[in-house]
Design an enzyme around this catalytic site. Structure first.
Site, PDB file in Angstrom:
ATOM      1  N   GLN A  15      -4.259  -1.105   9.872  1.00  0.00           N
ATOM      2  CA  GLN A  15      -4.037  -2.571   9.190  1.00  0.00           C
ATOM      3  C   GLN A  15      -4.770  -3.614  10.166  1.00  0.00           C
ATOM      4  O   GLN A  15      -4.255  -3.569  11.252  1.00  0.00           O
ATOM      5  CB  GLN A  15      -2.708  -2.937   8.964  1.00  0.00           C
ATOM      6  CG  GLN A  15      -2.498  -4.149   8.301  1.00  0.00           C
ATOM      7  CD  GLN A  15      -3.131  -4.419   6.654  1.00  0.00           C
ATOM      8  OE1 GLN A  15      -3.211  -3.248   6.125  1.00  0.00           O
ATOM      9  NE2 GLN A  15      -3.757  -5.385   6.490  1.00  0.00           N
TER      10      GLN A  15
ATOM     11  N   ASP B  56     -10.677   3.220   4.360  1.00  0.00           N
ATOM     12  CA  ASP B  56     -11.228   1.950   4.313  1.00  0.00           C
ATOM     13  C   ASP B  56     -12.474   1.653   4.373  1.00  0.00           C
ATOM     14  O   ASP B  56     -12.777   0.622   3.855  1.00  0.00           O
ATOM     15  CB  ASP B  56     -10.405   1.253   5.560  1.00  0.00           C
ATOM     16  CG  ASP B  56      -9.377   0.310   5.094  1.00  0.00           C
ATOM     17  OD1 ASP B  56      -9.152   0.067   3.972  1.00  0.00           O
ATOM     18  OD2 ASP B  56      -8.597  -0.096   6.022  1.00  0.00           O
TER      19      ASP B  56
ATOM     20  N   LYS C  17       0.832  -1.216   0.044  1.00  0.00           N
ATOM     21  CA  LYS C  17      -0.092   0.106  -0.033  1.00  0.00           C
ATOM     22  C   LYS C  17       0.893   1.252   0.081  1.00  0.00           C
ATOM     23  O   LYS C  17       0.414   2.275  -0.732  1.00  0.00           O
ATOM     24  CB  LYS C  17      -0.823   0.106   1.153  1.00  0.00           C
ATOM     25  CG  LYS C  17      -2.081  -1.157   0.986  1.00  0.00           C
ATOM     26  CD  LYS C  17      -2.751  -1.219   2.520  1.00  0.00           C
ATOM     27  CE  LYS C  17      -3.659  -2.465   2.314  1.00  0.00           C
ATOM     28  NZ  LYS C  17      -4.250  -2.739   3.595  1.00  0.00           N
TER      29      LYS C  17
END
Ligand code: NAP
Length: 289
Positions: free
Chosen positions: A94, A117, A50
């Site tokens: 994460q 997200d 990412k």
């Protein structure tokens, strides 16, 4: 035929790069903070991918690495600082977090306007209501894969296997919402005779997290099959000692499906592309009207 997720993701990344440079010209460099606790190898590789993708697209990357035994208080303070930092437009924690963390509490602490997200209850609530929001990256990426592969969803029977908050449930909502207009069935471990349900699918999305969840005979000939699963299988012939497989028996199902995504190289690259796109969207929203 295979859907080339890598190529479609590359096309989106080119669009993101152009949009990011347009924002830079207007004085705003999009920025993404990725928070990783601990050193779980799969999480490290996702986070690294990412961050590399950000840099390649002209998005500023703010890596935050914390030890696995970080206290909840420290993590909340870190997120609060990033919420206030004007250089940071997107914040990603994460998952999974090390054992003991209340993941929902941590997600709720992210400012909704930086929730790239799309996991914050406000983002998911807006998705349910059909309002503009950050859509979770994997299902958003699958909708793009379908659209850019010329797959019509309106009036089609779609079956989603898996009801997680980050893939299955938002996927079902996206397919059923106005504009996509599929008729959707959502399956899980209590679904009776899974094969009978999946055989009805014109579009079959599998996000169960187990290899061979879907095998030959469970797919209607000509169906579009999207394999979300990422499973590590021990493989002594590979340098890493493992290889990645999806949730469907690819070899058996590829000849039956009209379109199918491989693993790797299908859904995975799209998830990152949509994260970049959401970050640019978050940055653009900070421009004066
Ligand atoms: P998850 O939270 O573990 O959820 C799995 C879901 O699948 C659950 O709802 C479970 O049902 C259902 N399920 C499991 N086995 C089943 C079976 N045999 N029949 C029917 N339903 C079954 O997983 P997730 O986070 O959604 O992820 C799913 C997979 O996608 C994983 O392999 C993950 O690594 C992968 N993934 C890939 C990407 C990407 O970018 N490529 C992104 C996210 C996830 P119950 O609710 O009844 O337990």
């Amino acid at each position: 035929m295979r859907i080339d997720g890598k190529q479609i993701a590359a096309d989106i990344r080119a669009e993101v790069t152009a949009a990011a440079s347009g924002l830079v010209a207007r004085g705003v460099r999009p920025g993404l903070a990725v928070i990783l606790l601990g050193d779980n190898p799969a999480s490290v590789s996702y986070v690294t991918a990412k961050e590399r993708a950000c840099v390649e697209c002209g998005i500023a990357s703010f890596p935050v690495r914390l030890p696995a035994d970080t206290s909840e208080q420290t993590l909340l303070e870190t997120i609060s600082r990033l919420n206030e930092d004007p250089r940071v437009h997107g914040i990603l924690v994460q998952l999974p977090l090390p054992r003991g963390f209340d993941e929902q509490k941590i997600i709720r602490s992210i400012a909704p306007e930086k929730d790239v997200d799309g996991f914050h209850p406000i983002s998911l609530g807006k998705l349910l209501l059909g309002q503009d929001t950050f859509v979770p990256c994997t299902p958003a990426g699958i909708m793009e894969l379908l659209r850019r592969s010329g797959v019509e969803t309106a009036g089609k029977r779609a079956v989603v296997v898996g009801r997680s908050n980050i893939v299955g449930k938002p996927m079902a909502l996206l397919l059923a919402r106005k504009g996509a207009d599929a008729t959707v069935t959502l399956c899980h471990t209590a679904t009776k005779d899974l094969g009978a349900v999946t055989r009805e699918a014109d579009i079959l999305i599998v996000a169960a997290g187990h290899p061979h969840t879907i095998v030959a005979g469970q797919v209607k000939p000509g169906a579009v099959v999207i394999d979300v699963g990422v499973n590590r299988i021990p493989d002594a012939t590979k340098k890493a000692g493992f290889r990645l497989v999806g949730d469907v028996d690819f070899e058996a199902i590829e000849p039956v499906a009209s379109l199918i995504t491989p693993v790797p190289g299908g859904v995975g690259p799209m998830t990152i592309a949509m994260l970049l796109r959401n970050t640019v969207k978050a940055a653009a929203a900070t421009l004066p009207a």
